[in-house]
Design a protein around this motif. Structure first.
Motif, mmCIF file in Angstrom:
data_model
loop_
_atom_site.group_PDB
_atom_site.id
_atom_site.type_symbol
_atom_site.label_atom_id
_atom_site.label_comp_id
_atom_site.label_asym_id
_atom_site.label_seq_id
_atom_site.Cartn_x
_atom_site.Cartn_y
_atom_site.Cartn_z
ATOM 1 N N SER A 23 -3.637 -32.970 -26.478
ATOM 2 C CA SER A 23 -2.416 -32.350 -26.960
ATOM 3 C C SER A 23 -2.792 -31.395 -28.085
ATOM 4 O O SER A 23 -3.484 -31.788 -29.030
ATOM 5 C CB SER A 23 -1.457 -33.428 -27.473
ATOM 6 O OG SER A 23 -0.237 -32.866 -27.826
ATOM 7 N N ILE A 24 -2.353 -30.146 -27.954
ATOM 8 C CA ILE A 24 -2.646 -29.137 -28.969
ATOM 9 C C ILE A 24 -1.320 -28.679 -29.549
ATOM 10 O O ILE A 24 -0.506 -28.065 -28.855
ATOM 11 C CB ILE A 24 -3.414 -27.944 -28.364
ATOM 12 C CG1 ILE A 24 -4.730 -28.415 -27.751
ATOM 13 C CG2 ILE A 24 -3.646 -26.867 -29.418
ATOM 14 C CD1 ILE A 24 -5.486 -27.348 -26.985
ATOM 15 N N ILE A 50 0.502 -28.221 -24.727
ATOM 16 C CA ILE A 50 0.444 -27.204 -25.777
ATOM 17 C C ILE A 50 1.841 -26.999 -26.334
ATOM 18 O O ILE A 50 2.783 -26.718 -25.594
ATOM 19 C CB ILE A 50 -0.113 -25.873 -25.232
ATOM 20 C CG1 ILE A 50 -1.541 -26.077 -24.725
ATOM 21 C CG2 ILE A 50 -0.057 -24.788 -26.295
ATOM 22 C CD1 ILE A 50 -2.120 -24.897 -23.993
ATOM 23 N N VAL A 51 1.963 -27.157 -27.654
ATOM 24 C CA VAL A 51 3.224 -26.911 -28.346
ATOM 25 C C VAL A 51 2.951 -25.821 -29.370
ATOM 26 O O VAL A 51 2.112 -25.976 -30.256
ATOM 27 C CB VAL A 51 3.755 -28.186 -29.042
ATOM 28 C CG1 VAL A 51 5.036 -27.882 -29.802
ATOM 29 C CG2 VAL A 51 3.974 -29.297 -28.035
ATOM 30 N N SER A 54 -6.087 -28.470 -14.854
ATOM 31 C CA SER A 54 -5.354 -28.777 -13.630
ATOM 32 C C SER A 54 -3.900 -29.153 -13.914
ATOM 33 O O SER A 54 -3.054 -29.092 -13.033
ATOM 34 C CB SER A 54 -6.038 -29.912 -12.866
ATOM 35 O OG SER A 54 -6.001 -31.093 -13.625
ATOM 36 N N SER A 55 -3.613 -29.538 -15.149
ATOM 37 C CA SER A 55 -2.261 -29.927 -15.524
ATOM 38 C C SER A 55 -1.954 -29.335 -16.900
ATOM 39 O O SER A 55 -2.774 -29.425 -17.810
ATOM 40 C CB SER A 55 -2.152 -31.458 -15.565
ATOM 41 O OG SER A 55 -0.874 -31.847 -15.993
ATOM 42 N N LEU A 56 -0.768 -28.739 -17.004
ATOM 43 C CA LEU A 56 -0.408 -28.074 -18.252
ATOM 44 C C LEU A 56 1.054 -28.342 -18.560
ATOM 45 O O LEU A 56 1.922 -28.168 -17.701
ATOM 46 C CB LEU A 56 -0.665 -26.568 -18.126
ATOM 47 C CG LEU A 56 -0.431 -25.698 -19.344
ATOM 48 C CD1 LEU A 56 -1.327 -26.114 -20.506
ATOM 49 C CD2 LEU A 56 -0.693 -24.229 -18.995
ATOM 50 N N ASP A 57 1.318 -28.778 -19.780
ATOM 51 C CA ASP A 57 2.662 -29.015 -20.284
ATOM 52 C C ASP A 57 2.818 -28.091 -21.486
ATOM 53 O O ASP A 57 2.093 -28.238 -22.473
ATOM 54 C CB ASP A 57 2.797 -30.486 -20.693
ATOM 55 C CG ASP A 57 4.179 -30.852 -21.179
ATOM 56 O OD1 ASP A 57 4.845 -30.020 -21.818
ATOM 57 O OD2 ASP A 57 4.593 -31.989 -20.938
ATOM 58 N N ILE A 58 3.710 -27.101 -21.393
ATOM 59 C CA ILE A 58 3.804 -26.121 -22.471
ATOM 60 C C ILE A 58 5.207 -26.025 -23.044
ATOM 61 O O ILE A 58 6.198 -26.071 -22.334
ATOM 62 C CB ILE A 58 3.331 -24.715 -22.035
ATOM 63 C CG1 ILE A 58 4.049 -24.244 -20.778
ATOM 64 C CG2 ILE A 58 1.845 -24.671 -21.846
ATOM 65 C CD1 ILE A 58 3.693 -22.828 -20.371
ATOM 66 N N THR A 59 5.231 -25.895 -24.357
ATOM 67 C CA THR A 59 6.446 -25.612 -25.104
ATOM 68 C C THR A 59 6.098 -24.468 -26.035
ATOM 69 O O THR A 59 5.288 -24.636 -26.949
ATOM 70 C CB THR A 59 6.907 -26.828 -25.926
ATOM 71 O OG1 THR A 59 7.052 -27.953 -25.063
ATOM 72 C CG2 THR A 59 8.206 -26.546 -26.645
ATOM 73 N N LEU A 81 2.459 -27.840 -13.564
ATOM 74 C CA LEU A 81 2.942 -27.089 -14.714
ATOM 75 C C LEU A 81 4.300 -27.632 -15.120
ATOM 76 O O LEU A 81 5.213 -27.729 -14.297
ATOM 77 C CB LEU A 81 3.045 -25.594 -14.384
ATOM 78 C CG LEU A 81 3.625 -24.699 -15.481
ATOM 79 C CD1 LEU A 81 2.755 -24.729 -16.736
ATOM 80 C CD2 LEU A 81 3.770 -23.272 -14.965
ATOM 81 N N HIS A 82 4.414 -28.013 -16.381
ATOM 82 C CA HIS A 82 5.683 -28.465 -16.954
ATOM 83 C C HIS A 82 6.018 -27.488 -18.071
ATOM 84 O O HIS A 82 5.263 -27.365 -19.032
ATOM 85 C CB HIS A 82 5.549 -29.888 -17.497
ATOM 86 C CG HIS A 82 6.822 -30.408 -18.078
ATOM 87 N ND1 HIS A 82 6.916 -31.627 -18.668
ATOM 88 C CD2 HIS A 82 8.064 -29.890 -18.172
ATOM 89 C CE1 HIS A 82 8.137 -31.837 -19.108
ATOM 90 N NE2 HIS A 82 8.850 -30.782 -18.815
#
Length: 192
Positions: free
Chosen positions: A58-59, A89-90, A111-116, A136-137
């Motif tokens: 988590s970044i 990534i936030v 392979s998996s990315l959760d971005i805000t 992708l979220h």
């Protein structure tokens, strides 16, 4: 001690089960897996030789911590040794431009990315050149006075260039799905 005589395989299982149950980990010297590297030489060697311990990160960016944290993020990512990465990534109040050079050597692993992201134009920095991205979220948040429903048009051209994407999830308010025609044929899961 008994712990020093444990077989490496047993130690690996213990280390893997010591990870916090959160989906992504913050690099902290006070929690696993970073803490494991500080116990003794053998534990450091075993934990650093386990890419599966380091594959979820988590970044959380702000203007203060990116320069201070760049080294810890890079050393964490190096320990993945080419394995698939899952990143969260936030970046709400600052630019993501300083993040791109850090991620550049690892884009083929993500392979998996959760971005805000708070600044809509910043999506192009994060979503550019991700050849292995399958999940992708996107968390759509209103920030800087930009309504959430206007953010999707910034994102859709970049999502359309992700041919390996299979799972797409949007969280947040918007009026309608953008024109993602090239990507629809590849998607297996869509959550809105």
């Amino acid at each position: 001690s008994l712990a020093s005589r444990l077989p490496t395989e047993v130690l690996c299982n213990i280390f893997f089960n010591s990870l916090p149950h959160t989906a992504h980990l913050l690099p902290s010297s006070q929690s696993s897996p970073m803490l494991l590297t500080r116990i003794c030489r053998r534990w450091r060697e075993v934990s650093e030789d386990m890419p599966s311990l380091w594959c979820k990160l988590s970044i959380i960016l702000d203007e203060i911590n990116i320069q201070q944290s760049a080294f810890s993020f890079d050393s964490w990512l190096k320990r993945t040794r080419g394995h698939s990465l899952s990143l969260k990534i936030v970046c709400l109040k600052c630019s993501c431009t300083s993040l791109r050079p850090l991620l550049e050597p690892y884009t083929h692993q993500i392979s998996s990315l959760d971005i805000t992201i708070g600044i809509p134009v910043e999506y192009k920095i994060v979503l550019n050149d991700l050849p292995a991205l399958q999940e992708l979220h996107v968390n759509i948040r209103e920030s800087f006075g930009i309504p959430r429903y206007t953010i999707l048009p910034y994102i859709s051209p970049h999502i359309s260039r992700l041919p390996t994407l299979r799972t797409l999830e949007f969280t947040g308010y918007f009026d309608s799905l953008p024109a993602l025609n090239p990507i629809w044929a590849h998607l297996s899961n869509l959550t809105v």
